[in-house]
Design a protein around this motif. Structure first.
Motif, mmCIF file in Angstrom:
data_model
loop_
_atom_site.group_PDB
_atom_site.id
_atom_site.type_symbol
_atom_site.label_atom_id
_atom_site.label_comp_id
_atom_site.label_asym_id
_atom_site.label_seq_id
_atom_site.Cartn_x
_atom_site.Cartn_y
_atom_site.Cartn_z
ATOM 1 N N ARG A 102 41.609 -0.381 34.470
ATOM 2 C CA ARG A 102 42.548 0.199 33.500
ATOM 3 C C ARG A 102 43.758 -0.693 33.262
ATOM 4 N NH1 ARG A 102 42.150 5.850 32.171
ATOM 5 N NH2 ARG A 102 44.263 5.661 31.366
ATOM 6 N N GLY A 103 43.969 -1.678 34.138
ATOM 7 C CA GLY A 103 45.153 -2.521 34.026
ATOM 8 C C GLY A 103 46.422 -1.798 34.434
ATOM 9 N N LEU A 104 46.283 -0.740 35.245
ATOM 10 C CA LEU A 104 47.445 0.027 35.693
ATOM 11 C C LEU A 104 47.986 -0.591 36.983
ATOM 12 C CD1 LEU A 104 49.075 2.643 35.022
ATOM 13 C CD2 LEU A 104 47.645 3.784 36.744
ATOM 14 N N PRO A 105 49.275 -0.951 37.012
ATOM 15 C CA PRO A 105 49.844 -1.538 38.234
ATOM 16 C C PRO A 105 49.698 -0.570 39.416
ATOM 17 C CG PRO A 105 51.387 -1.710 36.397
ATOM 18 C CD PRO A 105 50.286 -0.806 35.947
ATOM 19 N N PHE A 106 49.405 -1.121 40.592
ATOM 20 C CA PHE A 106 49.280 -0.272 41.769
ATOM 21 C C PHE A 106 49.685 -1.039 43.018
ATOM 22 C CE2 PHE A 106 45.273 -2.513 41.504
ATOM 23 C CZ PHE A 106 44.910 -2.765 42.817
ATOM 24 N N VAL A 107 50.053 -0.279 44.028
ATOM 25 C CA VAL A 107 50.285 -0.834 45.361
ATOM 26 C C VAL A 107 49.298 -0.160 46.303
ATOM 27 C CG1 VAL A 107 52.740 -1.202 44.881
ATOM 28 C CG2 VAL A 107 52.015 0.884 46.069
ATOM 29 N N VAL A 108 49.015 -0.822 47.410
ATOM 30 C CA VAL A 108 48.160 -0.241 48.446
ATOM 31 C C VAL A 108 49.034 0.095 49.639
ATOM 32 C CG1 VAL A 108 46.281 -0.657 50.076
ATOM 33 C CG2 VAL A 108 46.069 -1.424 47.697
ATOM 34 N N VAL A 111 56.099 -2.587 39.171
ATOM 35 C CA VAL A 111 55.981 -2.438 37.716
ATOM 36 C C VAL A 111 57.047 -3.266 37.005
ATOM 37 C CG1 VAL A 111 56.149 -0.821 35.790
ATOM 38 C CG2 VAL A 111 54.966 -0.149 37.879
ATOM 39 N N LEU A 112 58.282 -3.178 37.477
ATOM 40 C CA LEU A 112 59.376 -3.906 36.834
ATOM 41 C C LEU A 112 59.171 -5.417 36.905
ATOM 42 C CD1 LEU A 112 62.491 -1.819 37.936
ATOM 43 C CD2 LEU A 112 61.227 -1.740 35.782
ATOM 44 N N ARG A 113 58.656 -5.900 38.038
ATOM 45 C CA ARG A 113 58.382 -7.342 38.147
ATOM 46 C C ARG A 113 57.307 -7.769 37.165
ATOM 47 N NH1 ARG A 113 59.237 -6.462 43.745
ATOM 48 N NH2 ARG A 113 57.004 -6.101 44.049
ATOM 49 N N ARG A 114 56.262 -6.958 37.030
ATOM 50 C CA ARG A 114 55.192 -7.276 36.075
ATOM 51 C C ARG A 114 55.725 -7.313 34.649
ATOM 52 N NH1 ARG A 114 49.415 -5.757 36.967
ATOM 53 N NH2 ARG A 114 49.608 -4.862 34.887
ATOM 54 N N GLU A 115 56.554 -6.340 34.304
ATOM 55 C CA GLU A 115 57.105 -6.292 32.954
ATOM 56 C C GLU A 115 58.029 -7.479 32.693
ATOM 57 O OE1 GLU A 115 58.933 -2.495 32.501
ATOM 58 O OE2 GLU A 115 57.011 -1.460 32.187
ATOM 59 N N THR A 116 58.782 -7.876 33.713
ATOM 60 C CA THR A 116 59.674 -9.026 33.560
ATOM 61 C C THR A 116 58.864 -10.308 33.331
ATOM 62 O OG1 THR A 116 61.375 -8.004 34.964
ATOM 63 C CG2 THR A 116 61.472 -10.391 34.675
ATOM 64 N N ARG A 117 57.780 -10.476 34.111
ATOM 65 C CA ARG A 117 56.943 -11.659 33.929
ATOM 66 C C ARG A 117 56.296 -11.661 32.553
ATOM 67 N NH1 ARG A 117 55.346 -10.581 39.396
ATOM 68 N NH2 ARG A 117 53.435 -9.579 38.633
#
Length: 201
Positions: free
Chosen positions: A134-140, A190-196
């Motif tokens: 889905r391309g949804l950011p996630f953490v484990v 999420v914020l880091r991904r959006e910034t990149r």
């Protein structure tokens, strides 16, 4: 952002949404219901049913033989981070016979937490695969059960074949501070991904 989430004060110029939806997913018995209950500031909503003989041969109880109830639709809880941001948590059902509900629960989600149990690590793969597709950011978040063998986060990363950009952390779903740190890391991811992404445009 970490200071904003932990201290409850918005920094000048922050443009945070009023609410954000986070999914809590993972294998059967990984601790999703516990995590939502631990952090929720409201009485959490659960759709748990007692395991019965009809589930024998259908639900895999290896490693969680003492489990007596299971989520059949979702768990729901809420935590207000500060006066401009509330997180709505939706716990997904773990058994594959209820996975048809995941698409509905994932609609509009900001990100996800995949709760992993090292006693049944293979049960984490469906959730990881789902969010990657889905391309949804996630953490484990590795739920550290009493008596379970402890593994370093990087060992879990390799076992789940996760990319270097996916945060892997240890947690205790029974401890509010531990759960809060997981949610902080998820939003920061999420914020880091959006910034990149913005930097590449």
């Amino acid at each position: 952002m970490s200071e904003v989430l932990q201290n409850g004060a918005a920094a000048p110029g922050d443009d945070l949404p009023e609410a954000a939806k986070i999914l809590v997913a993972g294998g059967f018995g990984a601790g999703k219901t516990t995590l939502v209950s631990t952090i929720s500031e409201i009485t959490p909503f659960h759709t748990e049913e007692t395991l019965t003989q009809s589930g024998v041969g259908v639900d895999d109880l290896s490693g969680v033989e003492r489990k007596e109830v299971t989520t059949v639709a979702m768990d729901f809880g809420r935590i207000t981070v500060h006066d401009r941001l509330a997180l709505f948590l939706f716990g997904t059902p773990g058994q594959d016979r209820f996975w048809f509900m995941w698409d509905e629960l994932a609609a509009g989600a900001l990100c996800a937490v995949v709760l992993a149990d090292t006693r049944r690590l293979a049960a984490s793969f469906p959730a990881v695969d789902y969010f990657e597709r889905r391309g949804l950011p996630f953490v484990v978040a590795v739920n550290c059960f009493d008596g379970a063998r402890a593994y370093p986060p990087e060992t879990v990363r390799r076992a789940l074949t996760l990319g270097a950009d996916v945060p892997v952390l240890l947690c205790d779903a029974r401890q509010r501070g531990s759960v809060k740190e997981v949610l902080v890391r998820a939003v920061e991811h999420v914020l880091r991904r959006e910034t990149r992404h913005a930097a590449l445009i």
